[in-house]
Design a protein around this motif. Structure first.
Motif, PDB file in Angstrom:
ATOM      1  N   GLY A 127       0.791  -1.225   0.000  1.00 58.30           N
ATOM      2  CA  GLY A 127       0.000   0.000   0.000  1.00 58.30           C
ATOM      3  C   GLY A 127       0.820   1.270   0.000  1.00 58.30           C
ATOM      4  O   GLY A 127       1.648   1.502  -0.874  1.00 58.30           O
ATOM      5  N   HIS A 128       0.598   2.113   1.035  1.00 54.87           N
ATOM      6  CA  HIS A 128       1.253   3.421   1.083  1.00 54.87           C
ATOM      7  C   HIS A 128       2.605   3.362   1.781  1.00 54.87           C
ATOM      8  O   HIS A 128       2.944   4.216   2.593  1.00 54.87           O
ATOM      9  N   ALA A 129       3.396   2.359   1.425  1.00 58.95           N
ATOM     10  CA  ALA A 129       4.730   2.221   2.007  1.00 58.95           C
ATOM     11  C   ALA A 129       5.714   3.250   1.465  1.00 58.95           C
ATOM     12  O   ALA A 129       6.846   3.332   1.932  1.00 58.95           O
ATOM     13  N   CYS A 130       5.294   4.021   0.483  1.00 52.69           N
ATOM     14  CA  CYS A 130       6.099   5.148   0.011  1.00 52.69           C
ATOM     15  C   CYS A 130       5.442   6.470   0.393  1.00 52.69           C
ATOM     16  O   CYS A 130       5.908   7.538   0.002  1.00 52.69           O
ATOM     17  N   GLY A 131       4.339   6.389   1.133  1.00 55.31           N
ATOM     18  CA  GLY A 131       3.717   7.592   1.672  1.00 55.31           C
ATOM     19  C   GLY A 131       3.068   8.503   0.658  1.00 55.31           C
ATOM     20  O   GLY A 131       2.985   9.715   0.872  1.00 55.31           O
ATOM     21  N   HIS A 132       2.558   7.941  -0.442  1.00 55.28           N
ATOM     22  CA  HIS A 132       1.899   8.806  -1.426  1.00 55.28           C
ATOM     23  C   HIS A 132       0.641   9.455  -0.861  1.00 55.28           C
ATOM     24  O   HIS A 132       0.201  10.496  -1.365  1.00 55.28           O
ATOM     25  N   ASN A 133       0.061   8.831   0.166  1.00 55.51           N
ATOM     26  CA  ASN A 133      -1.087   9.475   0.811  1.00 55.51           C
ATOM     27  C   ASN A 133      -0.680  10.801   1.436  1.00 55.51           C
ATOM     28  O   ASN A 133      -1.426  11.781   1.401  1.00 55.51           O
ATOM     29  N   PRO A 152       7.529  11.842   2.230  1.00 59.22           N
ATOM     30  CA  PRO A 152       7.807  11.377   3.592  1.00 59.22           C
ATOM     31  C   PRO A 152       8.996  10.414   3.631  1.00 59.22           C
ATOM     32  O   PRO A 152       9.292   9.729   2.643  1.00 59.22           O
ATOM     33  N   ALA A 153       9.652  10.359   4.788  1.00 61.95           N
ATOM     34  CA  ALA A 153      10.818   9.497   4.951  1.00 61.95           C
ATOM     35  C   ALA A 153      11.049   9.258   6.437  1.00 61.95           C
ATOM     36  O   ALA A 153      10.191   9.562   7.279  1.00 61.95           O
ATOM     37  N   ASP A 154      12.231   8.766   6.764  1.00 63.51           N
ATOM     38  CA  ASP A 154      12.610   8.538   8.159  1.00 63.51           C
ATOM     39  C   ASP A 154      13.570   9.610   8.657  1.00 63.51           C
ATOM     40  O   ASP A 154      14.212   9.455   9.691  1.00 63.51           O
ATOM     41  N   GLY A 172      15.844   4.974  10.488  1.00 65.66           N
ATOM     42  CA  GLY A 172      16.119   3.568  10.228  1.00 65.66           C
ATOM     43  C   GLY A 172      14.958   2.783   9.664  1.00 65.66           C
ATOM     44  O   GLY A 172      15.139   1.635   9.250  1.00 65.66           O
ATOM     45  N   VAL A 173      13.763   3.378   9.624  1.00 67.56           N
ATOM     46  CA  VAL A 173      12.606   2.696   9.027  1.00 67.56           C
ATOM     47  C   VAL A 173      12.602   3.006   7.525  1.00 67.56           C
ATOM     48  O   VAL A 173      12.362   4.148   7.130  1.00 67.56           O
ATOM     49  N   PRO A 174      12.864   2.037   6.670  1.00 63.04           N
ATOM     50  CA  PRO A 174      12.997   2.323   5.247  1.00 63.04           C
ATOM     51  C   PRO A 174      11.643   2.467   4.556  1.00 63.04           C
ATOM     52  O   PRO A 174      10.667   1.815   4.931  1.00 63.04           O
ATOM     53  N   ILE A 175      11.604   3.329   3.554  1.00 63.48           N
ATOM     54  CA  ILE A 175      10.407   3.394   2.720  1.00 63.48           C
ATOM     55  C   ILE A 175      10.274   2.076   1.953  1.00 63.48           C
ATOM     56  O   ILE A 175      11.207   1.301   1.855  1.00 63.48           O
ATOM     57  N   HIS A 176       9.104   1.832   1.416  1.00 63.44           N
ATOM     58  CA  HIS A 176       8.772   0.592   0.698  1.00 63.44           C
ATOM     59  C   HIS A 176       8.786  -0.614   1.641  1.00 63.44           C
ATOM     60  O   HIS A 176       9.106  -1.727   1.225  1.00 63.44           O
ATOM     61  N   SER A 177       8.461  -0.388   2.895  1.00 61.52           N
ATOM     62  CA  SER A 177       8.367  -1.493   3.862  1.00 61.52           C
ATOM     63  C   SER A 177       7.006  -1.438   4.545  1.00 61.52           C
ATOM     64  O   SER A 177       6.357  -0.383   4.596  1.00 61.52           O
ATOM     65  N   ALA A 208       4.640   1.825   5.916  1.00 65.44           N
ATOM     66  CA  ALA A 208       3.225   2.007   5.574  1.00 65.44           C
ATOM     67  C   ALA A 208       2.399   2.301   6.825  1.00 65.44           C
ATOM     68  O   ALA A 208       1.476   3.116   6.791  1.00 65.44           O
ATOM     69  N   ARG A 209       2.733   1.627   7.935  1.00 65.84           N
ATOM     70  CA  ARG A 209       2.002   1.892   9.190  1.00 65.84           C
ATOM     71  C   ARG A 209       2.267   3.319   9.686  1.00 65.84           C
ATOM     72  O   ARG A 209       1.345   3.996  10.151  1.00 65.84           O
ATOM     73  N   TRP A 210       3.500   3.772   9.577  1.00 65.13           N
ATOM     74  CA  TRP A 210       3.812   5.141  10.010  1.00 65.13           C
ATOM     75  C   TRP A 210       3.125   6.177   9.112  1.00 65.13           C
ATOM     76  O   TRP A 210       2.688   7.229   9.589  1.00 65.13           O
ATOM     77  N   ALA A 211       3.028   5.877   7.813  1.00 65.30           N
ATOM     78  CA  ALA A 211       2.376   6.826   6.890  1.00 65.30           C
ATOM     79  C   ALA A 211       0.902   7.009   7.220  1.00 65.30           C
ATOM     80  O   ALA A 211       0.308   8.042   6.894  1.00 65.30           O
TER      81      ALA A 211
END
Length: 320
Positions: A12-18, A76-78, A259-264, A268-271
């Motif tokens: 899903g939104h593991a890259c934070g597009h939301n 979004p990122a870490d 340390g939390v990588p995108i595409h994980s 997605a939970r953090w986004a």
């Protein structure tokens, strides 16, 4: 103002597009009532298919960015960064064509397309020792036969080839294709290798806009910094193609712990968390504030244009 929207299969939104899309809309809503007053013009673009398909590249080709002075979005990122460490990318599909045969009765009549694909993969694995430290080649098997007792007549692999710039990518790509072709020839098969989707350029960040973004961070209690070797987010985006023709920024706003990588799945939970909601609001404010600076300060647009027109250093050949 670019409102990027997309999602990833399975995560899903593991890259934070939301966050990206909503922040862009929020900034546009804030700016809509200020544009006329400040003598500016606001263009809001929904830009789909960043993860594959190159929506921005197609919009560029259709003239959507004609007459645009500045293009902005936030990702979004870490970490809190003024930019993503971007690399150019092309996607290849390698289809191997052989000849089917009964694997027990007539193996000598077959030409094993799976063997060709495996040999091509091994060749690329060997190539990886001799590419630049900032280049990447990664691939997966898509098809490799249906039954063990039939020599596979068709096999397919999919590849991402990444290099810091389009210029260096143009040097790396033929080396990858040569590895894949060698596998086909060794197995007596035929290779059809083609580019799929759009080729993405590296992001050319505008320094004047980056400095405005960093200074405005204090408005929402954030302190964006320039990427360093120990703190960076490396990736590819079709925003790179936009940045080659329009002064642009692609800053990273912190959503997840370091340390939390995108595409994980964790990202997605953090986004979707309260931190993601906060990033939407803060990102919208920072985008809007930076746009106001461009409209309201006579020196800013001159600095933006001067930085964009300055020559871009070519990729170093060190370590080749």
């Amino acid at each position: 103002m670019l409102c990027e929207y997309d999602a990833l299969p399975g995560v899903g939104h593991a890259c934070g597009h939301n966050v990206i899309g909503a922040a862009g809309v929020g900034a546009a809503l804030a700016l809509a009532g200020l544009a006329d007053r400040l003598g500016g013009r606001l263009l809001v673009l929904g830009t789909p298919a960043e993860e594959g398909g190159g929506g921005k590249v197609q919009l560029l080709r259709a003239g959507a960015f004609d007459g645009v002075d500045v293009a902005m979005m936030v990702h979004p990122a870490d970490a809190e960064l003024t930019a993503m460490t971007s690399v150019a990318i092309t996607q290849l599909e390698a289809d191997y064509h052989g000849r089917a045969a009964h694997a027990a009765a007539f193996p000598h009549l077959g030409r094993n397309a799976l063997d060709a694909a495996v040999l091509g993969y091994v060749n690329v694995a060997a190539l990886r020792q001799h590419i630049r430290p900032d280049e990447r080649v990664h691939g997966v098997f898509v098809a490799g036969g249906e039954r063990p007792n039939i020599v596979p007549a068709h096999a397919s692999t999919s590849w991402y080839v990444r290099s810091p710039t389009l210029a260096s990518l143009a040097e790396l790509q033929p080396r990858v294709v040569a590895c894949l072709q060698a596998g086909a020839e060794a197995a007596g098969c035929r290779l059809v290798c083609r580019e799929v989707n759009e080729t993405y350029a590296e992001v050319r960040d505008n320094r004047a806009l980056q400095q405005l973004w960093a200074a405005n961070g204090a408005l929402v209690g954030r302190s964006p910094v320039d990427p360093t070797p120990s703190q960076q987010v490396v990736g590819s985006t079709d925003m790179g193609n936009v940045s080659q023709v329009v002064p642009s920024i692609h800053p990273m706003i912190q959503v997840a712990p370091a340390g939390v990588p995108i595409h994980s799945e964790e990202f997605a939970r953090w986004a979707a968390s309260p931190e993601g909601d906060r990033a939407v609001i803060d990102g919208a404010i920072l985008l809007a504030a930076t746009a106001v600076d461009v409209w309201d300060r006579s020196d800013v647009l001159d600095a933006v244009r001067a930085g964009f027109e300055a020559p871009v250093p070519g990729p170093s050949d060190a370590g080749r």
